[in-house]
Each structure stands twice: as structure tokens, then as C-alpha cells.
Design a protein around this motif. Structure first.
Motif, PDB file in Angstrom:
ATOM      1  N   PHE A   9       0.830  -1.198   0.000  1.00  0.00           N
ATOM      2  CA  PHE A   9       0.000   0.000   0.000  1.00  0.00           C
ATOM      3  C   PHE A   9       0.867   1.252   0.000  1.00  0.00           C
ATOM      4  O   PHE A   9       2.032   1.221   0.383  1.00  0.00           O
ATOM      5  N   ILE A  37      -5.197   4.919   2.819  1.00  0.00           N
ATOM      6  CA  ILE A  37      -4.211   3.864   2.588  1.00  0.00           C
ATOM      7  C   ILE A  37      -4.632   3.148   1.318  1.00  0.00           C
ATOM      8  O   ILE A  37      -5.604   2.396   1.302  1.00  0.00           O
ATOM      9  N   ILE A  89       3.378  -0.962   3.951  1.00  0.00           N
ATOM     10  CA  ILE A  89       2.883   0.360   3.571  1.00  0.00           C
ATOM     11  C   ILE A  89       4.088   1.250   3.278  1.00  0.00           C
ATOM     12  O   ILE A  89       4.926   1.476   4.154  1.00  0.00           O
TER      13      ILE A  89
END
Length: 424
Positions: free
Chosen positions: A176, A189, A258
């Protein structure tokens, strides 16, 4: 059965189409305003977007169930049955979904159109939203739910899916990025659809470095104590590739990643708030991290790493790569400035304290000539390049002299060059 009886599975991603189709089947008040051709067109567009095949209505329902984050799905993800009242409420919702699954699509008018959509064959192009593996899982889920003989089997199929792959955006994707949030809103996100498929076996050499990284990640994924990691060293030596390999190796065990850039550090607290209670392990990945003297974003990062009042969630680690050992630019002129500083030790500690907050630091140095040649030979073998070794190494030496020197990246670019020249 009426979809208005749904309690847990509400606010679906494609709620309007869901209601229109249910109305067309007599399971919603939307029946009178439903255009069957418009519904069919939307299902076909979704099939092209996601790469679905077979019964498009079943694929659509499977997507709705897999991509919905609610109290039940987040309780089931990774750990299995939710238990208690949630299980009973979900069972009531699944009864409605099973009725939708059991509906004979070919009985709708015009039957010729819906019969085609009940046995849809996709175009050759890949999914634009999911990678092939995720698309296949949705299609397989649709088939499994179609074959469920009773409500208990239907619910068990969903529980196994959530336990194996998770739910919602975090369940269907592995990587992400964060997007700029609108005023007053949460940081978004956003999934990264196409992640480079690199595994540790693809990284030639650097065995000690890989071992340290795997050891720390294993502890983290297994719920043990683990450290934040800084991978530093020369350019093109495999630091970023190693982090990508971590994601690909441990994704099936509930690891997600992420990617965050330094101008987004101010949003990290918001991101941590969104992921702290999920049953996944998250790595916040910061690539090519470094700071100039005038950049103060590192202060946000210091607080997140260690030192702020808020505790970093147990399911979050930070992995960063950098060409700088101490992350913050250091110059010879700093020595002269320190001579004029009343508390020069404090100034030094301020610059070193950020890197010191990474419990594991792993150095990636440039390979020597022999190591570089070993990397070239290994990559050539992997790609089945049919070229004599002597000629291969001679060309590799010429390439590295004019393309950035000795590094794994240079070796990879050289092999790419040969592949483009059809040396196979």
C-alpha cells in the motif's frame, strides 16, 4: 428473503448494483426501477476490471463478501471464527447471500443475455485491479460458495477465506501507499496493485545480510519481539530488493507493507491508528531515506520509532533503506560548526539519535570484481543466456566501466541489455 434484512454486510463497495440486482430477482424494493441491461453492462465492466470468469453474478457476490470490512470479517481475519453473537448474526446475513447465490441467473429476462453471463469467458487481458493470484482466489471463492450444500458450509467457506487471506483492502492486497488526505479526513491507505515479485533466492550473494533480515522478520511474524531495521550501504546492492523479498515471502503469513515518503511522516500517527487493531503484521517501508540539514521531517519519525508518549503498535515495524549510515547529511564543515557550539555533544547526539532508534542495522557493500562476476553468471544462468562465459564476463566488465561500477543493479541491467539483444 430480502436484502434489507442484512445487519453486518451493509455499505458494500458496489452497493447500488447489489441492490439493483437483488431487486431484479425480487429480493429488494428496487425491482421496479431496475434495468436488466444496465445491470448486465455493469457486471461485464466489473469482469473486465477484475478479470472474472464463469458466473459473473457469483463472482460479484464473492467480491462483495471478500472486500467488505466489518466487525465480523475483521474478527475472522487470520485467526478464524469470530465466536459469540457475531457468528449468529453473520449466519443470518449468509442465509440471504446463499439465497442470492442459489438464484438461477438464466431465469432472468432476456434469458439469452443472462445465460451468457452465467458462463462468462474473459478477454485475454489481465485484471486491472488485482494481480492474477488474488483474482483467482475470488473466482475460486465464488465456485466454493456456489457448491456449498447448506448454510453451515457456506459460512465455513467464508470463515476459511477470511482466515487464509483476510478481509477488505488489507486482505486482498499486500502492499500500500498513503495518499494526501482531504481537510478533516483520514489519511487514505491505497493498494499498490502490481508488486515486483522478488524473493530472497533471486538476490545473489549477501547471505549474512539476508539471514539477519529473515531472522528479525520471522520473530515479528511469529508474534515475538522484533526490531525496526535500517538497511544502509552502497547504491544498487539489493537493499530495496531485500525489503520487497520480505513482503513476498511473508505475505501468506499475514504480513502487509505500507510505503511512506518523508514528506508524509506527519501522517504516520493517522496511519498507525488505522492499522493498530488489525490481525495483520505491518511493515512501514521507507525507501532511500535521508535528510538534509534543513529538513526537519526526521523529528516526526523519531517520535514514531521511539520516544513519543504514544506506544508504537505491536503489529507494526519500520524498515528503511538508505545510502547514509546516520541518515542525516554529515559534512566536514560540521566540525567547524561544532567548535563554535557551546554544547557540541548535544548537537552530535541529535544527529545520531535517529539512526540509533533502529535496533537492527544491516550493511550492504558493493561487491568486489569476483563477486560481481558471480552475480552476472548467476543471473545469466537464471535467464538461460546461451553465451560463452569468457565472452559474458568480458562484456560485463565493459558494461560496468561505463554504467555505474560494480553493483548488483549494474549486473542486472547488463543482463537486461543482453536479453534485449536476444542473447538466448
Amino acid at each position: 428473503m430480502d436484502i434489507r434484512g442484512l445487519v453486518i454486510y451493509r455499505n458494500l463497495k458496489h452497493q447500488t448494483l447489489f441492490e439493483q440486482m437483488a431487486g431484479f430477482m425480487g429480493m429488494s424494493e428496487e425491482k421496479e426501477s431496475t434495468d436488466s441491461f444496465a445491470c448486465a453492462g455493469q457486471l461485464i465492466e466489473l469482469a473486465a476490471k477484475y478479470g472474472f470468469e464463469g458466473n459473473l453474478w457469483h463472482c460479484f457476490l464473492a467480491l462483495c463478501l471478500a472486500d467488505n470490512e466489518n466487525a465480523y470479517t475483521t474478527a475472522c481475519e487470520v485467526k478464524g471464527p469470530a465466536g459469540g453473537t457475531l457468528d449468529l448474526l453473520a449466519k443470518e446475513d449468509f442465509a440471504i447471500f446463499k439465497a442470492l447465490f442459489d438464484f438461477d441467473l438464466s431465469s432472468l429476462a432476456p434469458s439469452s443475455l443472462w445465460s451468457l453471463l452465467a458462463d462468462y469467458r474473459p478477454a485475454l487481458q489481465e485484471s486491472r485491479v488485482f494481480n492474477r493470484r488474488i483474482k483467482d482466489r475470488i473466482v475460486e471463492l465464488a465456485k466454493a460458495l456456489e457448491q456449498a450444500s447448506d448454510l453451515e458450509g457456506f459460512q465455513q467457506t467464508m470463515v476459511e477465506f477470511y482466515r487464509g487471506y483476510g478481509a477488505g483492502t488489507f486482505g486482498l492486497n499486500k502492499a500500500f501507499r498513503i495518499l494526501e488526505k482531504e481537510a478533516g479526513g483520514l489519511t487514505v491507505i491505497d493498494p499498490i496493485v502490481n508488486v515486483e515479485h522478488i524473493y530472497f533466492k533471486d538476490i545473489v550473494g549477501y547471505e549474512l545480510q539476508k539471514h539477519k533480515l529473515i531472522e528479525n522478520t520471522e520473530a515479528f511474524v511469529n508474534g515475538k519481539e522484533a526490531n525496526n531495521v535500517l538497511l544502509f550501504g552502497d547504491a544498487g546492492t539489493g537493499k530495496s530488493s531485500s525489503v520487497k523479498a520480505v513482503l513476498n515471502e511473508y505475505y501468506s503469513r499475514g504480513l502487509r507493507m505500507i510505503e511512506v515518503y518523508k514528506h508524509q511522516f506527519k501522517d504516520l500517527s493517522d496511519v498507525l491508528e488505522q492499522i493498530k487493531d488489525r490481525n495483520y503484521k505491518f511493515i512501514i517501508y521507507m525507501d532511500d531515506l535521508s535528510f538534509e540539514d534543513y529538513e526537519l521531517e526526521y523529528k516526526y519519525l523519531k517520535a514514531i520509532l521511539e520516544g513519543g508518549l504514544g506506544k508504537r503498535p505491536d503489529n507494526v515495524l519500520i524498515y528503511a533503506t538508505s545510502n547514509r549510515r546516520h541518515l542525516i547529511r554529515e559534512k566536514f564543515s560540521d566540525k567547524r560548526e561544532l567548535d563554535d557550539d557551546l554544547h557540541n555533544n548535544d548537537t552530535v547526539q541529535e544527529k545520531l539519535s535517529l539512526a540509533a532508534r533502529f535496533g537492527v542495522t544491516i550493511y550492504y557493500g558493493s561487491p568486489d570484481k569476483r563477486q560481481f562476476q558471480s552475480i552476472v553468471k548467476a543471473l545469466a544462468k537464471r535467464h538461460q543466456l546461451d553465451i560463452p562465459e569468457e565472452e559474458l564476463l568480458l562484456e560485463a566488465n565493459k558494461w560496468e566501466l561505463s554504467h555505474g561500477g560494480l553493483s548488483g543493479r549494474t549486473a542486472s541491467q547488463f543482463i537486461t541489455h543482453l536479453l534485449g539483444c536476444d542473447f538466448t
